[in-house]
Design a protein around this motif. Structure first.
Motif, PDB file in Angstrom:
ATOM      1  N   VAL A 104       0.823  -1.209   0.033  1.00 12.32           N
ATOM      2  CA  VAL A 104       0.021  -0.012  -0.075  1.00 12.32           C
ATOM      3  C   VAL A 104       0.790   1.200  -0.019  1.00 12.32           C
ATOM      4  N   PRO A 105       0.727   2.154  -1.051  1.00 12.28           N
ATOM      5  CA  PRO A 105       1.536   3.257  -1.020  1.00 12.28           C
ATOM      6  C   PRO A 105       1.055   4.373   0.072  1.00 12.28           C
ATOM      7  N   LEU A 106       1.586   4.635   1.285  1.00 10.82           N
ATOM      8  CA  LEU A 106       1.014   5.370   2.252  1.00 10.82           C
ATOM      9  C   LEU A 106       0.972   6.816   1.718  1.00 10.82           C
ATOM     10  N   VAL A 107       1.478   7.132   0.653  1.00 10.29           N
ATOM     11  CA  VAL A 107       1.504   8.457   0.308  1.00 10.29           C
ATOM     12  C   VAL A 107      -0.005   8.785  -0.170  1.00 10.29           C
ATOM     13  N   LEU A 108      -0.879   7.935  -0.466  1.00 10.49           N
ATOM     14  CA  LEU A 108      -2.183   8.027  -0.539  1.00 10.49           C
ATOM     15  C   LEU A 108      -2.876   8.585   0.736  1.00 10.49           C
ATOM     16  N   PHE A 109      -2.482   8.376   1.888  1.00  7.97           N
ATOM     17  CA  PHE A 109      -3.058   9.009   3.288  1.00  7.97           C
ATOM     18  C   PHE A 109      -2.782  10.202   3.437  1.00  7.97           C
ATOM     19  N   TYR A 110      -1.714  10.758   2.679  1.00  2.00           N
ATOM     20  CA  TYR A 110      -1.193  12.209   2.834  1.00  2.00           C
ATOM     21  C   TYR A 110      -2.451  13.147   2.849  1.00  2.00           C
ATOM     22  N   PRO A 111      -3.334  13.369   2.032  1.00  2.00           N
ATOM     23  CA  PRO A 111      -4.596  14.293   2.292  1.00  2.00           C
ATOM     24  C   PRO A 111      -5.254  13.885   3.561  1.00  2.00           C
ATOM     25  N   ILE A 112      -5.421  12.708   4.220  1.00  2.00           N
ATOM     26  CA  ILE A 112      -6.025  12.520   5.536  1.00  2.00           C
ATOM     27  C   ILE A 112      -5.246  13.115   6.482  1.00  2.00           C
ATOM     28  N   ALA A 113      -3.740  12.894   6.185  1.00  2.92           N
ATOM     29  CA  ALA A 113      -2.909  13.180   7.403  1.00  2.92           C
ATOM     30  C   ALA A 113      -3.005  14.840   7.412  1.00  2.92           C
ATOM     31  N   ILE A 114      -2.905  15.732   6.173  1.00  2.00           N
ATOM     32  CA  ILE A 114      -3.219  16.985   6.152  1.00  2.00           C
ATOM     33  C   ILE A 114      -4.332  17.497   6.822  1.00  2.00           C
ATOM     34  N   VAL A 115      -5.630  16.811   6.639  1.00  2.00           N
ATOM     35  CA  VAL A 115      -6.638  17.207   7.416  1.00  2.00           C
ATOM     36  C   VAL A 115      -6.777  17.207   8.920  1.00  2.00           C
ATOM     37  N   LEU A 116      -6.079  16.003   9.368  1.00  2.00           N
ATOM     38  CA  LEU A 116      -5.877  15.600  10.728  1.00  2.00           C
ATOM     39  C   LEU A 116      -4.803  16.345  11.629  1.00  2.00           C
ATOM     40  N   ILE A 117      -3.643  16.602  10.730  1.00  4.07           N
ATOM     41  CA  ILE A 117      -2.584  17.269  11.425  1.00  4.07           C
ATOM     42  C   ILE A 117      -2.286  18.618  10.889  1.00  4.07           C
ATOM     43  N   GLY A 118      -2.722  18.826   9.701  1.00  2.00           N
ATOM     44  CA  GLY A 118      -2.229  20.136   9.188  1.00  2.00           C
ATOM     45  C   GLY A 118      -1.272  20.242   8.120  1.00  2.00           C
ATOM     46  N   ILE A 119      -1.158  21.408   7.340  1.00  2.00           N
ATOM     47  CA  ILE A 119      -0.067  21.361   6.161  1.00  2.00           C
ATOM     48  C   ILE A 119       1.381  21.671   6.938  1.00  2.00           C
ATOM     49  N   ASN A 120       2.066  20.830   7.445  1.00  2.00           N
ATOM     50  CA  ASN A 120       3.278  20.981   7.842  1.00  2.00           C
ATOM     51  C   ASN A 120       4.056  19.856   7.874  1.00  2.00           C
ATOM     52  N   GLN A 121       5.112  19.975   8.503  1.00  3.23           N
ATOM     53  CA  GLN A 121       6.170  18.754   8.421  1.00  3.23           C
ATOM     54  C   GLN A 121       5.752  17.595   9.237  1.00  3.23           C
ATOM     55  N   TRP A 122       5.060  17.897  10.167  1.00  3.68           N
ATOM     56  CA  TRP A 122       4.598  16.704  11.010  1.00  3.68           C
ATOM     57  C   TRP A 122       3.745  15.616  10.190  1.00  3.68           C
ATOM     58  N   SER A 123       2.882  15.979   9.365  1.00  4.59           N
ATOM     59  CA  SER A 123       2.265  15.165   8.407  1.00  4.59           C
ATOM     60  C   SER A 123       3.070  14.188   7.910  1.00  4.59           C
ATOM     61  N   VAL A 124       4.293  14.910   7.173  1.00  2.00           N
ATOM     62  CA  VAL A 124       5.238  13.887   6.540  1.00  2.00           C
ATOM     63  C   VAL A 124       5.792  13.053   7.417  1.00  2.00           C
ATOM     64  N   VAL A 125       6.217  13.446   8.842  1.00  6.29           N
ATOM     65  CA  VAL A 125       6.891  12.744   9.654  1.00  6.29           C
ATOM     66  C   VAL A 125       5.970  11.489  10.196  1.00  6.29           C
ATOM     67  N   VAL A 126       4.449  11.636  10.224  1.00  4.86           N
ATOM     68  CA  VAL A 126       3.552  10.821  10.723  1.00  4.86           C
ATOM     69  C   VAL A 126       3.751   9.651   9.815  1.00  4.86           C
ATOM     70  N   LEU A 127       3.559  10.018   8.632  1.00  5.42           N
ATOM     71  CA  LEU A 127       3.446   8.774   7.342  1.00  5.42           C
ATOM     72  C   LEU A 127       4.790   8.282   7.249  1.00  5.42           C
ATOM     73  N   ALA A 128       5.864   9.062   7.267  1.00  2.53           N
ATOM     74  CA  ALA A 128       7.130   8.292   7.095  1.00  2.53           C
ATOM     75  C   ALA A 128       7.774   7.373   8.274  1.00  2.53           C
ATOM     76  N   SER A 129       7.016   7.738   9.517  1.00  4.05           N
ATOM     77  CA  SER A 129       7.595   6.971  10.807  1.00  4.05           C
ATOM     78  C   SER A 129       6.641   5.667  10.525  1.00  4.05           C
ATOM     79  N   ILE A 130       5.301   5.768   9.917  1.00  2.00           N
ATOM     80  CA  ILE A 130       4.606   4.409   9.672  1.00  2.00           C
ATOM     81  C   ILE A 130       5.322   3.606   8.710  1.00  2.00           C
ATOM     82  N   MET A 131       5.874   4.008   7.708  1.00  2.00           N
ATOM     83  CA  MET A 131       6.531   3.341   6.737  1.00  2.00           C
ATOM     84  C   MET A 131       7.866   2.646   7.577  1.00  2.00           C
TER      85      MET A 131
END
Length: 274
Positions: A126-153
């Motif tokens: 599963v390409p977790l980049v697909l969940f990036y829009p959801i991370a933006i909604v939940l976390i915001g447009i900042n570096q933490w949305s990148v960190v959360v998804l990359a941490s899961i990977m």
């Protein structure tokens, strides 16, 4: 853990000579890789000079190297590199800690591990980049949305490899630890994890690779800073030389990280005296 039989009076121990292990012995294929890279560079240079393809499709290496040197000297590059490096470091720390904890938890509770293992394995596809829009909604447009998804990977391969390594420990190690009165924490940190270290470091290598892929990919998607964002910006600006120069820098960082982790893995002992 070294387990030795007691000495017998008058008995002679056979001397065993072992060749010293070199941590860089696994990099014997590096010269061949360098030769292939040089040949690829020559082909790219000749093809660009002979106009086999348009310069904006694949620029000549003689244009890329000066562009990479110019980019490396710009303050904007270091700002983007620091942001990407910070995101990568945080992703590795969070992912490794979470993966190590989950791997130990699944080892302690194998029933839960067998339940969650198919879902963790399926996440590889599963390409977790697909969940990036959801991370933006939940976390915001900042570096933490990148960190959360990359941490899961990062956490997924770390969890699976840690659990596999702990399950592969010979039972005699744990029985010996119990017989000499080791506590649970001593058994975990002084017996189990050192015995599973090759698997754990292999998971770390995979986790760092996935963290770098996830960080750059998600920066490329919607971030406003970072090395991945610069690749997308230069692509949209039709600056092929600058785009390939940034790609060259990212590839160099990836190769360096892989080499360092491979050397670290080979520093670990693979066998134990019995």
């Amino acid at each position: 853990m070294n387990v030795r039989a007691p000495d017998t009076p008058g008995a002679r121990r056979p001397s065993v000579s072992r060749a010293p292990r070199r941590p860089w012995s696994g990099l014997a294929g590096a010269p061949a890789a360098v030769v292939l890279m040089v040949l690829a560079g020559v082909v790219a240079e000749v093809g660009a000079a002979a106009a086999w393809w348009a310069p904006d499709v694949l620029p000549a290496p003689s244009d890329l190297l000066p562009a990479a040197a110019r980019i490396a000297g710009s303050p904007r590059f270091w700002q983007d590199a620091l942001r990407t490096g910070a995101e990568l470091l945080l992703s590795c720390v969070f992912g490794v800690v979470a993966g190590l904890g989950l791997g130990v938890a699944f080892w302690k509770a194998p029933g839960a591990g067998r339940v969650f293992e198919p879902y963790l394995v399926s996440f590889y596809a599963v390409p977790l980049v697909l969940f990036y829009p959801i991370a933006i909604v939940l976390i915001g447009i900042n570096q933490w949305s990148v960190v959360v998804l990359a941490s899961i990977m990062t956490a997924i391969p770390m969890t699976l490899n840690t659990w596999t390594g702990l399950r592969a420990i010979p039972p005699v190690y744990l029985r010996l630890a119990a017989s000499i009165g080791c506590s649970r924490s001593q058994t975990l940190f002084r017996v189990a994890l050192p015995a599973a270290a090759p698997y754990v470091v292999a998971g770390l290598r995979l986790g760092v690779a996935y963290a770098l892929i996830g960080t750059v990919a998600m920066e490329f998607t919607t971030a406003q800073a970072g090395l991945g964002y610069q690749v997308r910006y230069l692509y949209e600006s039709f600056d092929a030389v600058g785009m390939y120069a940034y790609i060259l820098v990212i590839v160099a960082v990836s190769v360096l990280l892989t080499a360092v982790l491979e050397i670290a893995e080979r520093l670990l002992p693979r066998g134990r005296d019995t």
